[in-house]
Enzyme design. Structure first.
Site, PDB file in Angstrom:
ATOM      1  N   PRO A 327       0.824  -1.209   0.000  1.00  0.00           N
ATOM      2  CA  PRO A 327       0.000   0.000   0.000  1.00  0.00           C
ATOM      3  C   PRO A 327       0.857   1.258   0.000  1.00  0.00           C
ATOM      4  O   PRO A 327       1.884   1.330   0.674  1.00  0.00           O
ATOM      5  CB  PRO A 327      -0.792  -0.113   1.307  1.00  0.00           C
ATOM      6  CG  PRO A 327       0.118  -0.896   2.207  1.00  0.00           C
ATOM      7  CD  PRO A 327       0.845  -1.861   1.312  1.00  0.00           C
ATOM      8  N   GLY A 328       0.468   2.228  -0.764  1.00  0.00           N
ATOM      9  CA  GLY A 328       1.150   3.528  -0.770  1.00  0.00           C
ATOM     10  C   GLY A 328       0.135   4.633  -0.627  1.00  0.00           C
ATOM     11  O   GLY A 328       0.064   5.328   0.374  1.00  0.00           O
ATOM     12  N   ARG A 370      -2.462  15.096 -11.400  1.00  0.00           N
ATOM     13  CA  ARG A 370      -3.344  13.937 -11.542  1.00  0.00           C
ATOM     14  C   ARG A 370      -4.660  14.271 -12.242  1.00  0.00           C
ATOM     15  O   ARG A 370      -5.210  13.437 -12.971  1.00  0.00           O
ATOM     16  CB  ARG A 370      -3.617  13.294 -10.186  1.00  0.00           C
ATOM     17  CG  ARG A 370      -2.373  12.704  -9.516  1.00  0.00           C
ATOM     18  CD  ARG A 370      -2.726  11.882  -8.276  1.00  0.00           C
ATOM     19  NE  ARG A 370      -3.477  10.695  -8.649  1.00  0.00           N
ATOM     20  CZ  ARG A 370      -4.785  10.563  -8.484  1.00  0.00           C
ATOM     21  NH1 ARG A 370      -5.500  11.558  -7.973  1.00  0.00           N
ATOM     22  NH2 ARG A 370      -5.389   9.453  -8.851  1.00  0.00           N
ATOM     23  N   CYS A 401       0.202  28.066 -17.621  1.00  0.00           N
ATOM     24  CA  CYS A 401      -0.205  28.472 -18.963  1.00  0.00           C
ATOM     25  C   CYS A 401      -0.734  27.263 -19.744  1.00  0.00           C
ATOM     26  O   CYS A 401      -0.186  26.862 -20.773  1.00  0.00           O
ATOM     27  CB  CYS A 401       0.990  29.112 -19.684  1.00  0.00           C
ATOM     28  SG  CYS A 401       0.528  29.964 -21.196  1.00  0.00           S
ATOM     29  N   GLU A 402      -1.798  26.670 -19.224  1.00  0.00           N
ATOM     30  CA  GLU A 402      -2.458  25.506 -19.830  1.00  0.00           C
ATOM     31  C   GLU A 402      -3.939  25.578 -19.499  1.00  0.00           C
ATOM     32  O   GLU A 402      -4.303  25.755 -18.326  1.00  0.00           O
ATOM     33  CB  GLU A 402      -1.895  24.189 -19.260  1.00  0.00           C
ATOM     34  CG  GLU A 402      -0.442  23.921 -19.557  1.00  0.00           C
ATOM     35  CD  GLU A 402      -0.221  23.392 -20.967  1.00  0.00           C
ATOM     36  OE1 GLU A 402      -1.199  22.979 -21.605  1.00  0.00           O
ATOM     37  OE2 GLU A 402       0.943  23.376 -21.390  1.00  0.00           O
TER      38      GLU A 402
END
Length: 473
Positions: A327-328, A370, A401-402
């Site tokens: 698990p992380g 994400r 700038c996206e």
């Protein structure tokens, strides 16, 4: 989804119409915190200000600035111990929990993991360097990776780490050569692609055939690798490994994976007369980012996986091997929220007369990629005060700038939200700081560990001087 000449964000059902996702409901009280997505100590004080570990976000922002990753240390460590204890009970002490460092790793976290009795999974030379700097016992470290550098393999072998997970036929020779150089027999696992389609995003589904990880069970590739490892005196085959993906909310995929992995495990004993002591079922356990997510608690997850493994071993008439999991996200993710400051707001009239409120904050895709990468959903709340204003449907965006620089795609926030307010986005402890970038030359945020009324920096804020120091021309 239909294509649109101006890009997918203008397509109906994506962003062209200000519609509310089916799982998102207007809150009865805009100040309420959604249960299950926040660290244990996070609550709203009588003054409406969010608090974590006994510290108000106003004080955190004043001393350390924004954006910042705010980590509840007690919550992180409690989740780690809960996994360790649950699997020890379910498998009667015959289980190991490896914290997946790729979710988030720094020296302090590596020390916590070791102090709390867990193992540590690394997947690069950098992660291994952090583990060794933190003085994690080498025998409790694993090294993954589909393209480990020879220098990384050599360092791992020299350090005496407990396992290297073989991911290709080429790596068998590379690990064996390193073991011979250092005069040791290196324990290894073989990562097996078991052909399971996990119900998750394509980019984090890792056990189907057409992807880069592992050695395929189909066509006998994994079996060939097993024979090659067993024939090499510089290597000791400890077990078989599989990982089916990430952000998974049930054990159905693990059941299929365990059945196929244990079948191969049993064939090693039958065909080679060797009883492998362990198997590793990987990680990928989901967490709640929004109200649409319903993750399994560690005890229920452990009990269900134990039932699966014991049942399959009984059917194969083999002893139950020692079981490892990794698990992380399930440990790091809920422990942390990102604290942002609101900069600008604008109401935009879009197709069919809809209106969307864009809330711009002082971070964005450089500290949380994400949403852009996986279409991930997040929640957020006004953190610096309470509000009695009606809820407004908002989109929280970053400063980059996206047009795809989105932090929270859809959320109800108070209609009186204003520049200077603080927003908190929960569930950012996994992969956000780990995947952070310097896009647009924006320095990366710090990680602040909060516990018992005290805040300490465990990863400092990057500065413009840091950025310029890399530029050597």
């Amino acid at each position: 989804m239909g294509a649109h000449e101006a890009g997918e964000m203008h397509s109906p059902g994506y962003g062209g119409v200000a519609t509310v996702p089916s799982w998102l409901r207007p809150p009865d009280n805009i100040n309420d915190l959604l249960p299950g997505i926040w660290a244990q100590s996070v609550h709203r004080g009588d003054d409406g200000v969010l608090r974590v570990g006994g510290v108000s976000v106003d004080d955190i922002a004043a001393e350390f600035g924004t954006p910042a990753f705010v980590l509840d240390e007690a919550d992180f460590r409690a989740r780690a111990v809960a996994f360790k204890d649950a699997f020890a009970a379910a498998f009667q002490g015959n289980a190991d929990v490896y914290y997946a460092g790729k979710a988030f790793l720094c020296t302090a976290v590596a020390r916590w993991i070791a102090e709390d009795g867990l193992m540590l999974d690394t997947c690069s030379g950098g992660e291994l360097a952090v583990a060794l700097r933190a003085e994690v016992p080498p025998e409790k470290i694993a090294l993954h990776g589909n393209n480990k550098l020879e220098s990384e393999i050599d360092r791992a072998v020299a350090a005496g780490i407990g396992r290297i997970v073989i991911d290709s036929m080429i790596e068998i020779d590379r690990v064996a050569e390193a073991a011979q150089r250092h005069g040791v027999v290196q324990p290894v696992f073989i990562r097996v692609t078991v052909g399971v389609e996990a119900h998750t995003h394509e980019y984090v589904s890792t056990a189907h055939e057409d992807q880069k990880f592992g050695l395929s069970l189909a066509g006998g590739v994994a079996a060939e690798a097993i024979s090659k490892v067993l024939a090499n005196p510089a290597l000791r085959l400890v077990g078989l490994h599989s990982h089916i993906g990430s952000q998974i909310f049930d054990t159905q995929g693990f059941e299929v994976a365990a059945r196929r992995l244990l079948g191969l495990h049993a064939s090693v004993e039958k065909n080679h007369g060797v009883v492998l002591p362990e198997i590793d079922l990987g990680g990928g356990y989901g967490i709640a980012y929004t109200s649409q997510h319903d993750p399994l608690e560690p005890k229920l997850l452990a009990d269900q996986l134990a039932d699966i493994v014991i049942r399959e071993c009984r059917a194969l008439e083999i002893a139950v091997p020692r079981v490892s999991i990794e698990p992380g996200r399930a440990i790091a993710g809920p422990s942390t929220f990102t604290l942002y400051r609101v900069g600008t707001l604008k109401d935009v009239t879009i197709d069919h007369g809809g209106v969307r409120r864009y809330v711009s904050v002082d971070g964005g895709m450089s500290d949380n990629i994400r949403t852009a990468l996986y279409d991930a959903d997040y929640s957020c709340t006004l953190a610096s005060r309470g509000s009695d204003a009606p809820a407004a449907l908002c989109r929280v965006v970053g400063k980059h700038c996206e047009s795809g620089d989105i932090v929270v795609r859809d959320e109800f926030l108070p209609g009186d939200l204003a520049p200077g307010d603080l927003l908190a986005v929960p569930g950012t402890g996994a992969y956000c700081r780990s995947m952070a970038s310097q896009y647009n030359h924006v320095p990366r945020p710090p990680v602040l560990a909060v516990r018992d009324g005290k805040v300490r920096v465990i990863v400092r804020r990057e500065t413009e001087e840091d950025l310029l120091a890399l530029d050597v021309d």
